[in-house]
Design a protein around this motif. Structure first.
Motif, mmCIF file in Angstrom:
data_model
loop_
_atom_site.group_PDB
_atom_site.id
_atom_site.type_symbol
_atom_site.label_atom_id
_atom_site.label_comp_id
_atom_site.label_asym_id
_atom_site.label_seq_id
_atom_site.Cartn_x
_atom_site.Cartn_y
_atom_site.Cartn_z
ATOM 1 N N ALA A 34 8.962 14.122 -47.823
ATOM 2 C CA ALA A 34 9.645 14.288 -49.110
ATOM 3 C C ALA A 34 11.154 14.204 -48.941
ATOM 4 C CB ALA A 34 9.243 15.619 -49.740
ATOM 5 N N ALA A 35 11.673 14.838 -47.887
ATOM 6 C CA ALA A 35 13.112 14.791 -47.620
ATOM 7 C C ALA A 35 13.556 13.375 -47.267
ATOM 8 C CB ALA A 35 13.461 15.754 -46.481
ATOM 9 N N GLU A 36 12.723 12.678 -46.516
ATOM 10 C CA GLU A 36 13.052 11.298 -46.142
ATOM 11 C C GLU A 36 13.094 10.403 -47.372
ATOM 12 O OE1 GLU A 36 11.852 8.342 -42.479
ATOM 13 O OE2 GLU A 36 10.240 9.402 -43.509
ATOM 14 N N SER A 37 12.187 10.604 -48.320
ATOM 15 C CA SER A 37 12.197 9.824 -49.561
ATOM 16 C C SER A 37 13.457 10.112 -50.363
ATOM 17 C CB SER A 37 10.960 10.157 -50.399
ATOM 18 O OG SER A 37 9.778 9.781 -49.730
ATOM 19 N N PHE A 38 13.859 11.371 -50.418
ATOM 20 C CA PHE A 38 15.091 11.734 -51.125
ATOM 21 C C PHE A 38 16.298 11.058 -50.473
ATOM 22 C CE2 PHE A 38 18.843 14.371 -51.713
ATOM 23 C CZ PHE A 38 18.834 14.607 -53.083
ATOM 24 N N ALA A 39 16.346 11.078 -49.138
ATOM 25 C CA ALA A 39 17.462 10.474 -48.414
ATOM 26 C C ALA A 39 17.489 8.956 -48.585
ATOM 27 C CB ALA A 39 17.383 10.840 -46.933
ATOM 28 N N ARG A 40 16.308 8.339 -48.661
ATOM 29 C CA ARG A 40 16.240 6.894 -48.828
ATOM 30 C C ARG A 40 16.860 6.473 -50.164
ATOM 31 N NH1 ARG A 40 11.085 6.435 -48.395
ATOM 32 N NH2 ARG A 40 11.105 6.409 -46.113
ATOM 33 N N ARG A 41 16.578 7.225 -51.201
ATOM 34 C CA ARG A 41 17.185 6.938 -52.504
ATOM 35 C C ARG A 41 18.679 7.207 -52.470
ATOM 36 N NH1 ARG A 41 12.511 9.824 -53.991
ATOM 37 N NH2 ARG A 41 13.775 11.693 -54.424
ATOM 38 N N ALA A 42 19.082 8.232 -51.719
ATOM 39 C CA ALA A 42 20.499 8.592 -51.652
ATOM 40 C C ALA A 42 21.328 7.549 -50.934
ATOM 41 C CB ALA A 42 20.646 9.946 -50.958
ATOM 42 N N SER A 43 20.750 6.898 -49.912
ATOM 43 C CA SER A 43 21.504 5.933 -49.111
ATOM 44 C C SER A 43 21.955 4.732 -49.930
ATOM 45 C CB SER A 43 20.653 5.472 -47.925
ATOM 46 O OG SER A 43 19.498 4.775 -48.375
ATOM 47 N N ALA A 44 21.222 4.448 -50.992
ATOM 48 C CA ALA A 44 21.571 3.307 -51.841
ATOM 49 C C ALA A 44 22.444 3.710 -53.021
ATOM 50 C CB ALA A 44 20.293 2.637 -52.346
ATOM 51 N N ASP A 45 22.831 4.987 -53.042
ATOM 52 C CA ASP A 45 23.542 5.449 -54.233
ATOM 53 C C ASP A 45 24.583 6.507 -53.903
ATOM 54 O OD1 ASP A 45 24.193 5.557 -56.875
ATOM 55 O OD2 ASP A 45 22.465 6.764 -57.486
ATOM 56 N N GLY A 46 25.488 6.179 -52.965
ATOM 57 C CA GLY A 46 26.638 7.044 -52.728
ATOM 58 C C GLY A 46 26.530 8.032 -51.596
ATOM 59 N N GLY A 47 25.423 8.077 -50.903
ATOM 60 C CA GLY A 47 25.305 8.989 -49.771
ATOM 61 C C GLY A 47 24.645 10.298 -50.138
ATOM 62 N N ILE A 48 24.327 11.076 -49.104
ATOM 63 C CA ILE A 48 23.507 12.266 -49.278
ATOM 64 C C ILE A 48 24.241 13.370 -50.028
ATOM 65 C CG2 ILE A 48 24.140 13.378 -47.087
ATOM 66 C CD1 ILE A 48 20.600 13.199 -48.647
ATOM 67 N N ARG A 49 25.527 13.534 -49.798
ATOM 68 C CA ARG A 49 26.281 14.602 -50.485
ATOM 69 C C ARG A 49 26.345 14.324 -51.978
ATOM 70 N NH1 ARG A 49 29.976 18.460 -48.529
ATOM 71 N NH2 ARG A 49 31.419 19.255 -50.112
ATOM 72 N N SER A 50 26.678 13.068 -52.339
ATOM 73 C CA SER A 50 26.728 12.697 -53.755
ATOM 74 C C SER A 50 25.359 12.824 -54.398
ATOM 75 C CB SER A 50 27.249 11.261 -53.907
ATOM 76 O OG SER A 50 28.565 11.142 -53.422
ATOM 77 N N ALA A 51 24.309 12.459 -53.636
ATOM 78 C CA ALA A 51 22.952 12.556 -54.163
ATOM 79 C C ALA A 51 22.569 14.001 -54.439
ATOM 80 C CB ALA A 51 21.967 11.924 -53.189
ATOM 81 N N ALA A 52 23.010 14.906 -53.574
ATOM 82 C CA ALA A 52 22.704 16.324 -53.784
ATOM 83 C C ALA A 52 23.388 16.835 -55.048
ATOM 84 C CB ALA A 52 23.141 17.134 -52.567
ATOM 85 N N ILE A 53 24.666 16.478 -55.232
ATOM 86 C CA ILE A 53 25.398 16.904 -56.434
ATOM 87 C C ILE A 53 24.749 16.330 -57.686
ATOM 88 C CG2 ILE A 53 27.606 16.722 -57.647
ATOM 89 C CD1 ILE A 53 28.963 16.720 -54.885
ATOM 90 N N ARG A 54 24.335 15.068 -57.583
ATOM 91 C CA ARG A 54 23.712 14.415 -58.737
ATOM 92 C C ARG A 54 22.345 15.039 -59.051
ATOM 93 N NH1 ARG A 54 24.762 10.005 -57.162
ATOM 94 N NH2 ARG A 54 22.895 9.486 -55.957
#
Length: 466
Positions: A164-184
């Motif tokens: 589940a974490a890997e899937s979240f990170a995969r989406r984050a890599s294409a959209d601003g990185g993990i920190r931005s993905a967490a805030i979003r």
């Protein structure tokens, strides 16, 4: 060197039960007779090469699961429990412990639960504030120990949460990185993130829908805490389902485990399995390179390396431990044959203790345990400041290591002479179960050895071990 026979009866029974097959059906699929399967499941015969190949071909099983079960951990834990002074008059032979761990693992775990309950009650009675007038003392493991054992016997790898974490990170890599993905992701739940001048790393106000992060914490810690909050909100059903399967004995243990699983999600999202494993191999497990690439701390990277145990895509089996200045183990995990003491501290001859003397430096050590297994160990202090003048400093040291056969893949082992037996320092697990008779750092006698006392002479120790 003779090839070691593989006895894995409990694991075979577990696989057959999971596949919902009868012994007759399982034997037919493996291409062996029913009596032969029965003998293997009862550890009267070793698992044959034919069966290992059949398990891989017929069921797609990662055959390393057969040799990386709980037996070694159970043997180590039982040896330590048997070293308790209350059992010192009736030591069990090592061969008996191994038979129990392989043939009756449920009984072994029940024995460990009983010993842990006894130990906890004994320690409580030794304290006056617990012994006088308390009526709520119960014979059960502490929630903390229960959760620690849960992760210990899961090989520190939780497959569903990791994916589940890997899937979240995969989406984050294409959209601003993990920190931005967490805030979003937090924003999608109506939660805003604000900085606070506080020593509290993370505080979530559910009424105001605000997540406060300490502005004194390092960037990687802030990112980790945001991802932890994402896990508690976005992956709550998955975490709860995992907790249901674990069947913790108390609500407190379940609550602690939920935070542990959320921490696991955060680390796995910062360092997603496939990408992180490939980067680790390319960098030859250089912790600083990995920390810089994934925006993580040295401790986070070392801990993550110890979780690379996904079936079919395993990394190097590492051990990982964190100790405080008193030598008390505060985090421990081993995917190797090396197991840590459940009570007390680590062996004083281990380089992890010297890391406090050389802050900011990596210390290397070649070590050998009493069973003859040789390891490479890397230690470093990871002391943590409070972020402002006058704040207390939390002092820890970590060690990451593996068996010596993996050192070609470890950059820190370069130029070390692994061919010289004298280069390996003798280390142990716990003095009571360490068989070394000539250790100058021994604190108590070994359980299974006879002592000789000579009033006319005194060596390093006040006794000799026969």
């Amino acid at each position: 060197m003779a090839t070691q026979k593989l006895y894995a009866g409990a694991k075979l029974r577990e696989i057959r039960t999971r596949l919902e097959l009868t012994q007759k059906e399982f034997a037919r699929k493996l291409g062996v007779s029913l009596p032969y399967l029965n003998q293997m499941e009862n550890n009267n015969r070793p698992v044959s090469t034919t069966v290992v190949l059949a398990l891989a071909q017929e069921f797609g099983l990662d055959v390393t699961e057969l040799s990386t079960g709980d037996s070694e951990r159970l043997v180590s834990d039982m040896r330590e429990a048997m070293a308790d002074p209350v059992l010192a008059d009736s030591p069990a032979p090592l061969a008996d412990l191994r038979l129990t761990a392989s043939n009756a693992p449920a009984f072994a775990r029940a024995f460990l639960e009983l010993h842990r309950a006894y130990r906890q009650t004994h320690e409580r009675l030794a304290s006056l504030d617990e012994a006088l007038g308390r009526e709520d003392v119960r014979m059960q493991p502490s929630p903390w120990d229960e959760v620690r054992d849960f992760f210990h016997y899961c090989d520190n790898y939780i497959d569903a949460v990791d994916h589940a974490a890997e899937s979240f990170a995969r989406r984050a890599s294409a959209d601003g990185g993990i920190r931005s993905a967490a805030i979003r992701a937090l924003g999608e739940h109506g939660i805003s993130v604000e900085r606070a001048g506080s020593d509290t790393l993370r505080r979530y106000d559910p009424d105001a829908r605000i997540l406060y992060l300490s502005d004194r914490a390092p960037s990687e810690t802030q990112t980790f805490q945001m991802l932890l909050q994402v896990a508690l909100l976005q992956a709550d059903k998955l975490l709860e389902a995992t907790l249901d399967l674990a069947r913790f004995q108390t609500d407190a243990a379940r609550a602690i485990a939920k935070i542990g699983l959320a921490n696991y999600f955060a680390g796995a999202a910062m360092m997603p399995y496939g990408v992180f494993l490939e980067a680790a191999r390319q960098s030859r497990h250089d912790l600083e390179i990995l920390a810089n690439r994934f925006g993580a701390s040295i401790e986070q990277v070392a801990h993550r390396l110890s979780t690379m145990q996904r079936p079919g895509a395993k990394g190097i089996p590492f051990f990982f431990v964190r100790v405080d200045q008193a030598g008390t183990i505060t985090k421990r995990h081993s995917a190797t044959r090396l197991q840590f003491a459940r009570f007390g501290g680590a062996c004083p001859l281990w380089n992890v203790h010297r890391a406090f003397e050389t802050p900011g430096r990596f210390l290397r050590q070649l070590a050998e345990t009493p069973d003859g297994v040789r390891y490479f160990s890397l230690a470093r202090d990871v002391s943590k400041t409070g972020g402002h003048y006058g704040a207390p400093v939390r002092r820890y040291a970590i060690a990451l290591g593996c068996e010596i056969r993996h050192v070609e893949a470890i950059v820190y082992a370069d130029h070390m002479d692994i061919s010289t037996p004298e280069a390996f320092s003798p280390i142990g697990i716990s003095c009571r179960i360490c068989e070394r008779s000539d250790c100058h750092q021994r604190s108590v006698p070994p359980l299974e050895r006879r002592l000789s006392i000579d009033e006319n002479q005194r060596g390093v120790l006040p006794y000799a071990v026969d």
